[in-house]
Scaffold this motif. Structure first.
Motif, short mmCIF file in Angstrom:
data_model
loop_
_atom_site.label_atom_id
_atom_site.label_comp_id
_atom_site.label_asym_id
_atom_site.label_seq_id
_atom_site.Cartn_x
_atom_site.Cartn_y
_atom_site.Cartn_z
N HIS A 292 120.77 -29.51 131.75
CA HIS A 292 121.39 -29.03 130.51
C HIS A 292 120.66 -29.62 129.30
O HIS A 292 120.35 -28.91 128.33
CB HIS A 292 122.86 -29.43 130.50
CG HIS A 292 123.67 -28.78 129.43
ND1 HIS A 292 125.03 -28.90 129.34
CD2 HIS A 292 123.30 -27.99 128.38
CE1 HIS A 292 125.47 -28.22 128.29
NE2 HIS A 292 124.45 -27.67 127.69
N ALA B 226 117.13 -28.08 128.96
CA ALA B 226 117.23 -26.70 128.50
C ALA B 226 117.52 -26.66 127.00
O ALA B 226 117.06 -25.76 126.28
CB ALA B 226 118.31 -25.96 129.28
N SER B 227 118.28 -27.65 126.51
CA SER B 227 118.61 -27.67 125.08
C SER B 227 117.38 -27.97 124.22
O SER B 227 117.38 -27.71 123.02
CB SER B 227 119.70 -28.71 124.80
OG SER B 227 119.20 -30.03 124.94
N VAL C 269 119.43 -22.39 124.95
CA VAL C 269 120.15 -22.83 126.14
C VAL C 269 121.45 -22.05 126.27
O VAL C 269 122.18 -21.85 125.30
CB VAL C 269 120.42 -24.35 126.08
CG1 VAL C 269 121.18 -24.73 124.81
CG2 VAL C 269 121.19 -24.82 127.31
N ARG D 141 124.73 -22.51 127.21
CA ARG D 141 125.59 -23.67 127.44
C ARG D 141 126.73 -23.36 128.41
O ARG D 141 127.13 -24.23 129.20
CB ARG D 141 126.14 -24.19 126.11
CG ARG D 141 125.03 -24.69 125.18
CD ARG D 141 125.57 -25.49 124.00
NE ARG D 141 124.47 -25.91 123.12
CZ ARG D 141 123.68 -26.95 123.35
NH1 ARG D 141 123.88 -27.69 124.43
NH2 ARG D 141 122.71 -27.26 122.50
N TRP E 49 125.33 -23.54 132.00
CA TRP E 49 125.11 -24.91 132.44
C TRP E 49 126.43 -25.63 132.67
O TRP E 49 126.58 -26.40 133.63
CB TRP E 49 124.26 -25.66 131.41
CG TRP E 49 122.81 -25.34 131.51
CD1 TRP E 49 122.08 -24.51 130.70
CD2 TRP E 49 121.90 -25.81 132.51
NE1 TRP E 49 120.78 -24.45 131.13
CE2 TRP E 49 120.64 -25.24 132.24
CE3 TRP E 49 122.03 -26.66 133.61
CZ2 TRP E 49 119.52 -25.48 133.03
CZ3 TRP E 49 120.91 -26.92 134.39
CH2 TRP E 49 119.67 -26.34 134.10
#
Length: 293
Positions: free
Chosen positions: A50, A53-54, A60, A62, A65
């Motif tokens: 997570h 990916a951010s 991302v 969210r 995730w």
């Protein structure tokens, strides 16, 4: 991008051609990056994915995730990322998929995980029923045949930084009962059904935790110890939610399937609808976990 450095001033170390290694140990009050999604250091696979990916330029997803983090966080990682030319998505694809049941892909909302482990709670999966809208477009085919069977899995882990070798190994396979060697019902059924013991060795460079190594071996067994079959269907445009990685309960009276666990492994837009391929999950793989609940 945050980086970690070491100040050697005031020590006996000198900058020479020698190579030095350093470890930040969470148990000693150190650790690497702090976990932005919980307490302690950033070490659980779902949180690591997570976070990376951010950092991606692709954004991302969210919610995706968040849905996968609970299961992925059963895998503890330790490592580093020190190449500025490697993007977050490249690092995840090169590393996370080796130690956890996950692939990372771009989606409309950004980078998202595709989580695949057949012990995911099947009772929570949506139903998919063959009917005039959901039309089967293939017969059942073998996706994972006898030559692909691997029912004795060894995970080498706790890598020595100064030599590349591994300090620890755990093996799951039929007939094993020694220290660091165990068996499972899936191992035994695989040997009984196919009459073979086939080995696979995985090297987990980011793993230093015994339970995580055993989780990796167990996951690989669930994926490779038994035959896997697939079947395809044509879906109407409004059933767009059946994306790759979606677990479903499939009912098809012509195939004598009722609420059979399956996962979407391929999806393609055909112009008038969706063509999806479902991999049927061998229920012997998930039976021990259903019994446990």
């Amino acid at each position: 991008r945050p980086v970690a450095v070491v100040d050697i001033s005031g020590t006996a170390l000198t900058l020479t051609d020698s190579t030095f290694f350093i470890g930040w140990h969470a148990s000693g009050g150190g650790g690497g990056l702090l976990n932005p999604y919980g307490t302690g250091s950033l070490s659980r696979a779902g949180d690591v994915g997570h976070y990376l990916a951010s950092l991606s330029a692709n954004g991302v997803d969210r919610s995706a995730w968040g849905a996968a983090q609970g299961a992925l966080n059963e895998f503890l990682l330790a490592g580093y990322w020190n190449d500025p030319d490697v993007s977050p998505s490249e690092w995840m694809r090169a590393n996370l998929s080796k130690v956890a049941p996950i692939e990372v892909h771009g989606g409309p909302a950004g980078m998202r995980p595709i989580f695949y482990d057949p012990i995911y709670p099947v009772a929570l999966a949506p139903k998919l029923t063959a009917d005039p809208e959901v039309v089967r477009s293939s017969s059942i085919t073998q996706r994972h045949g006898p030559r692909d069977i691997r029912n004795r899995i060894t995970v080498e882990f706790a890598q020595r930084f100064n030599g590349g070798r591994y300090r620890r190994a755990i093996t799951l396979g039929p007939g094993l009962s020694e220290a660091d060697e165990h068996t499972t019902s899936v191992c035994e059924q695989s040997r009984n059904d196919y009459g073979i013991v086939a080995d696979e060795t995985l090297r987990a460079d980011l793993v230093y935790d015994d339970t995580t190594a055993e989780n990796i071996a167990a996951w690989r067994l669930r994926m490779s110890a038994l035959l896997r079959e697939a079947v395809s269907y044509r879906l109407p445009p409004h059933l767009a939610g059946y994306t790759t990685g979606t677990l479903v309960r499939l009912t098809d009276s012509e195939l004598h399937l009722t609420d059979a666990p399956a996962v979407v492994v391929e999806r393609e837009w055909t112009g008038g609808g969706w063509q999806v391929t479902l991999e049927l999950i061998n229920e012997a793989t998930i039976a021990p976990y259903l019994a446990a609940t």
